[in-house]
Design a protein around this motif. Structure first.
Motif, PDB file in Angstrom:
ATOM      1  N   UNK A  43       4.209  15.701  -3.973  1.00 14.73           N
ATOM      2  CA  UNK A  43       4.929  14.423  -4.072  1.00 14.73           C
ATOM      3  C   UNK A  43       4.103  13.399  -4.853  1.00 14.73           C
ATOM      4  N   UNK A  44       2.789  13.387  -4.607  1.00 12.20           N
ATOM      5  CA  UNK A  44       1.930  12.426  -5.327  1.00 12.20           C
ATOM      6  C   UNK A  44       1.940  12.747  -6.821  1.00 12.20           C
ATOM      7  N   UNK A  95      -6.453   7.782   2.679  1.00 11.89           N
ATOM      8  CA  UNK A  95      -7.159   8.313   1.494  1.00 11.89           C
ATOM      9  C   UNK A  95      -6.376   8.024   0.211  1.00 11.89           C
ATOM     10  N   UNK A  96      -5.059   8.000   0.305  1.00  8.97           N
ATOM     11  CA  UNK A  96      -4.270   7.702  -0.908  1.00  8.97           C
ATOM     12  C   UNK A  96      -4.379   6.226  -1.287  1.00  8.97           C
ATOM     13  N   UNK A  97      -4.674   5.361  -0.313  1.00 10.69           N
ATOM     14  CA  UNK A  97      -4.923   3.958  -0.641  1.00 10.69           C
ATOM     15  C   UNK A  97      -6.240   3.799  -1.404  1.00 10.69           C
ATOM     16  N   UNK A  98      -7.161   4.759  -1.180  1.00 11.96           N
ATOM     17  CA  UNK A  98      -8.437   4.749  -1.925  1.00 11.96           C
ATOM     18  C   UNK A  98      -8.224   5.221  -3.358  1.00 11.96           C
ATOM     19  N   UNK A  99      -7.378   6.217  -3.527  1.00 14.23           N
ATOM     20  CA  UNK A  99      -7.094   6.739  -4.859  1.00 14.23           C
ATOM     21  C   UNK A  99      -5.790   7.517  -4.807  1.00 14.23           C
ATOM     22  N   UNK A 151      -7.118  13.404  -3.893  1.00 15.27           N
ATOM     23  CA  UNK A 151      -7.573  12.615  -2.733  1.00 15.27           C
ATOM     24  C   UNK A 151      -7.247  13.318  -1.421  1.00 15.27           C
ATOM     25  N   UNK A 152      -6.202  14.142  -1.449  1.00 18.57           N
ATOM     26  CA  UNK A 152      -5.714  14.769  -0.221  1.00 18.57           C
ATOM     27  C   UNK A 152      -6.408  16.116   0.024  1.00 18.57           C
ATOM     28  N   UNK A 153      -7.206  16.560  -0.977  1.00 17.35           N
ATOM     29  CA  UNK A 153      -7.749  17.922  -0.958  1.00 17.35           C
ATOM     30  C   UNK A 153      -8.489  18.270   0.336  1.00 17.35           C
ATOM     31  N   UNK A 154      -9.270  17.341   0.882  1.00 18.19           N
ATOM     32  CA  UNK A 154     -10.094  17.667   2.039  1.00 18.19           C
ATOM     33  C   UNK A 154      -9.433  17.351   3.377  1.00 18.19           C
ATOM     34  N   UNK A 189       0.799  -1.216   0.000  1.00 15.85           N
ATOM     35  CA  UNK A 189       0.000   0.000   0.000  1.00 15.85           C
ATOM     36  C   UNK A 189       0.832   1.266   0.000  1.00 15.85           C
ATOM     37  N   UNK A 190       0.145   2.375   0.303  1.00 16.75           N
ATOM     38  CA  UNK A 190       0.808   3.683   0.255  1.00 16.75           C
ATOM     39  C   UNK A 190       1.376   4.020   1.632  1.00 16.75           C
ATOM     40  N   UNK A 191       2.581   4.549   1.633  1.00 15.16           N
ATOM     41  CA  UNK A 191       3.159   5.053   2.878  1.00 15.16           C
ATOM     42  C   UNK A 191       3.521   6.520   2.681  1.00 15.16           C
ATOM     43  N   UNK A 192       3.221   7.323   3.692  1.00 15.67           N
ATOM     44  CA  UNK A 192       3.510   8.756   3.644  1.00 15.67           C
ATOM     45  C   UNK A 192       4.336   9.096   4.892  1.00 15.67           C
ATOM     46  N   UNK A 193       5.595   9.474   4.681  1.00 17.57           N
ATOM     47  CA  UNK A 193       6.477   9.769   5.815  1.00 17.57           C
ATOM     48  C   UNK A 193       6.802  11.257   5.819  1.00 17.57           C
TER      49      UNK A 193
END
Lengths: 265, 157
Positions: free
Chosen positions: A259-260, A217-221, A226-229, A196-200
């Motif tokens: 970064x995304x 949320x990044x795992x959803x899309x 996806x990060x907007x809200x 999955x996605x990791x955010x450090x």
């Protein structure tokens, strides 16, 4: 600097012995944090054990989807490595953005992570990529290695020998550097791997941490929208003359989006 | 407490007993009397102390002389031969790449490392490379021009 004795062992065993036999021995890697700290007499050591003569701590190799970087490999070597550029371009990019060219010619990955400066870049890459830190006595996951401000899981006399990075599907690092020091006010390493996605996040807190709500949320899309809200809480974040906690919290989402986008090329 | 350091400085073998705390820049300036390398900030930010160690640019205020034991060190004094300026030095002269000159040795040693890794750098690449070299006469524009001209002159030699 307070006086110290300088030692340059040629093997890890010898280095470990020297540290064990000293009153207050410190490991010297690239020296680009340790020497300035000693010069200001913020630290002292009875002995400096320079790892520069230990060949096994140098070099980069890759096999079976894992890139392994020796502890004494410099930032400029990582940045210029075609192996790293091909397998994990985000890691080469991050190494090429640390400090300035002269700092990158001396600073090492092992030194950087053992020091664990709260604004250092490498801790974000290790945690973001789910790396493993190999030491003279064991292997530690990055999640368990960085324990607090300038603190790690390393025990007395334990030396980092290398770091192993699993190759992700895609990854990117974005930071908002302090205009004077170039340390990250906030830096975010985003990686999409098999688990999955990791955010450090580095620079924002006492030590690198994972932004779990953003990962969810990044795992959803996996897109910047996806990060907007997401509004990251500023509770417990660093606050200094350079940036308030609130500003740092905001920067986490901004750097994540960049970064995304970068990871999605 | 002292430590023996031996290195090649500008092509010449040198050896000395020094306090382990001796910085490379002090070894060069005080022991070797090579005062072309400057100490500006003494905190690894300004780049006035840049020299080459084994062909790579480093900040000699943030390195112990002992760490350079066995290494080849090159300072600004190694560049001109028999009074003939190195093409990079000549380019700084021709392009007014210095005012007070304090940062210049570091600028030139840094620029030569850039040319080593990138023989034809763009203006942007030069500006990015100079991240670790400060000029307080605000002379960056001409420094960048100088480095571009110097790189070009070096490729013609």
């Amino acid at each position: 600097m307070y006086s110290f004795d300088y030692k340059r062992p040629s093997s890890l065993d010898e280095a470990t012995q020297m540290l064990r036999n000293s009153d207050d021995g410190h490991v010297l890697a690239g020296g680009h944090t340790l020497l300035p700290t000693l010069k200001q007499r913020l630290a002292s050591a009875s002995d400096l054990v320079d790892l520069a003569g230990i060949e096994e701590l140098k070099g980069i190799s890759s096999a079976d989807g894992v890139v392994t970087i020796g502890a004494m490999t410099t930032h400029s070597e990582v940045a210029a490595s075609s192996e790293v550029q091909n397998a994990i371009p985000a890691l080469a990019d991050l190494a090429g953005g640390i400090g300035d060219p002269q700092v990158r010619n001396k600073g090492t990955i092992g030194g950087s992570i053992s020091n664990n400066d709260p604004a250092a870049d490498y801790p974000a890459a290790l945690v973001g990529l789910n790396a493993t830190v190999n030491t003279t006595s064991r292997s530690i996951s990055a999640d368990n290695f960085f324990t607090g401000m300038f603190e790690t899981a390393l025990g007395d006399g334990e030396i980092v020998t290398s770091v192993s990075f699993p190759v992700p599907h895609s990854a990117a690092y974005c930071k908002f550097p302090n205009p004077a020091s170039r340390y990250a006010i906030v830096g975010v390493f985003v990686a999409r791997g098999s688990d999955g996605v990791r955010v450090a996040v580095t620079g924002a807190g006492a030590s690198v941490f994972r932004a779990r709500e953003i990962e969810a949320v990044l795992n959803q899309g996996f897109s910047a929208s996806s990060v907007a809200d997401i509004q990251v809480s500023d509770e417990g974040l660093n606050e200094d003359i350079h940036a308030s906690a609130e500003y740092r919290a905001h920067l986490i989402t901004v750097m994540t989006k960049r970064a995304v986008d970068k990871a999605n090329g | 407490m002292s430590v023996t350091v031996s290195m090649i400085v500008n092509g010449k073998s040198v050896s000395a007993e020094v306090d382990p705390r001796t910085l490379l820049v002090d070894f060069l300036r005080v022991d070797q009397r090579l005062t072309g390398t400057h100490v500006g900030c003494d905190t690894s930010q300004c780049g006035a102390c840049v020299v080459h160690v084994n062909g790579k640019s480093v900040k000699s205020c943030t390195m112990l002389a002992a760490q350079a034991d066995g290494a080849e060190v090159a300072t600004i004094e190694s560049l001109a031969i028999d009074g003939q300026l190195h093409p990079m030095q000549e380019a700084f002269r021709q392009n007014h790449g210095l005012q007070c000159g304090f940062c210049t040795p570091g600028m030139i040693m840094s620029a030569l490392d850039l040319v080593n890794v990138n023989s034809n750098p763009s203006e942007r690449e030069i500006r990015e490379w100079l991240e670790g070299n400060l000029c307080r006469c605000t002379g960056y524009h001409n420094i960048v021009k100088s480095i571009q001209a110097g790189a070009e002159a070096m490729s013609e030699v």
